[in-house]
Scaffold this active site. Structure first.
Site, PDB file in Angstrom:
ATOM      1  CB  ILE A 176      53.747  34.330  57.675  1.00 38.96           C
ATOM      2  CG1 ILE A 176      53.338  35.154  59.126  1.00 38.96           C
ATOM      3  CG2 ILE A 176      54.002  35.127  56.165  1.00 38.96           C
ATOM      4  CD1 ILE A 176      54.341  36.438  59.398  1.00 38.96           C
ATOM      5  N   PRO A 177      52.133  32.110  55.828  1.00 41.71           N
ATOM      6  CG  PRO A 177      50.225  31.512  54.461  1.00 41.71           C
ATOM      7  CD  PRO A 177      51.113  32.327  55.805  1.00 41.71           C
ATOM      8  CB  CYS A 178      56.586  32.186  52.348  1.00 40.01           C
ATOM      9  SG  CYS A 178      57.389  30.779  54.100  1.00 40.01           S
ATOM     10  CG  HIS A 179      53.630  26.848  52.409  1.00 43.24           C
ATOM     11  ND1 HIS A 179      52.913  26.843  53.987  1.00 43.24           N
ATOM     12  CD2 HIS A 179      51.902  26.174  52.096  1.00 43.24           C
ATOM     13  CE1 HIS A 179      51.659  27.291  54.429  1.00 43.24           C
ATOM     14  NE2 HIS A 179      50.807  26.625  53.343  1.00 43.24           N
TER      15      HIS A 179
END
Length: 216
Positions: A176-179
C-alpha cells in the site's frame, strides 16, 4: 543514495546485535500476549531482508496485515498492540503460506522485476482509512501525488490533513504505497520509515518505471 547493485544498502544496514535485539522484541510480544487475546485470530510473522533494511511481515488467514521496517520497532509495537486489543489478533510463531508469497513478491519488487503486487490484504481500519488505502494502491508505480490530490480524488469532504492521518496509519508499507504521496510543493514530507527510505523508494521506482512491462 540509490544503488541497485548493493544489497543491502549500507545506509540502512543494522549491526547484528541491533537486528537481534529488534527481533527479540517482536518475539517477546508474541510470548507475552494481552490477556483477552488468547484464542484470537492467529497473526503469523516472518522477518525479511531488503535493500532498505530488514522488515517484518505479518499475515492472517485472510491476507497480509502488516509490513514494516524492523527498525521502526516503536511503531510496530503500537500497531501490534492495536491489532491485538482492537481487532482480536494473537501473535503466532507458526509460519503461513501467505508469508511465502510476500517474500517472493517483495524480492521481485526489489530486483526491479515487479511493479504491482498480487497479495490478499487484511488491513482493518476505519471506513475512511480503508478508502484512503484503496486509493493509495491506485497511484501508479513510478508516480507520485500530493495529499491534496488524493483528497480531491476521494471527495466527500476529504481534505489533505485527514488524508495524511489515514496515510500515516497504513501498516502495509510499499504494497500500500504511502511513500508515493508527497507535499503539494513537491517536498517528501513525513514517512514512517524515514525520509531517506522514501527518497530511495521513489528513485528506485522512477528508474524501473522506464523499463519494459514486467510480470505483476
Amino acid at each position: 543514495m540509490l544503488n541497485n547493485e548493493l544489497f543491502p544498502h549500507p545506509a540502512f544496514t543494522l549491526a547484528p546485535e541491533t537486528l537481534a535485539r529488534l527481533q527479540h522484541g517482536v518475539h517477546a510480544l508474541c510470548d507475552n500476549p494481552v490477556p483477552h487475546s488468547a484464542g484470537g485470530k492467529p497473526l503469523h510473522y516472518r522477518f525479511l531482508d531488503s535493500p532498505v533494511g530488514p522488515m517484518i511481515a505479518m499475515a492472517s488467514d485472510k491476507g497480509v496485515v502488516l509490513l514494516e521496517f524492523l527498525d521502526t520497532i516503536e511503531t510496530i509495537t503500537k500497531e501490534i498492540t492495536d491489532l491485538r486489543t482492537r481487532y482480536g489478533f494473537a501473535l503466532s510463531r507458526q509460519d503461513h503460506p501467505c508469508l511465502d508469497a510476500v517474500q517472493q513478491q517483495m524480492d521481485a519488487y526489489f530486483a526491479g522485476q515487479r511493479q504491482t503486487f498480487e497479495l490478499a490484504l487484511d488491513a482493518p481500519g476505519t471506513v475512511f482509512d480503508e478508502t484512503v488505502w484503496a486509493h493509495l494502491q491506485r497511484i501508479p508505480y513510478g508516480r507520485t501525488c500530493s495529499y491534496g490530490d488524493l483528497a480531491s480524488e476521494i471527495g466527500n469532504g476529504a481534505h489533505a490533513r485527514i488524508v495524511g492521518t489515514a496515510n500515516h496509519r497504513n501498516r502495509i508499507s510499499i504494497v500500500i504505497p504511502c511513500h508515493r504521496v508527497i507535499g503539494a510543493d513537491g517536498s517528501l514530507t513525513g514517512y514512517g520509515g524515514g525520509l531517506a527510505r522514501k527518497r530511495w523508494l521513489l528513485e528506485f521506482e522512477s528508474v524501473h518505471a522506464c523499463s519494459a512491462p514486467l510480470a505483476g
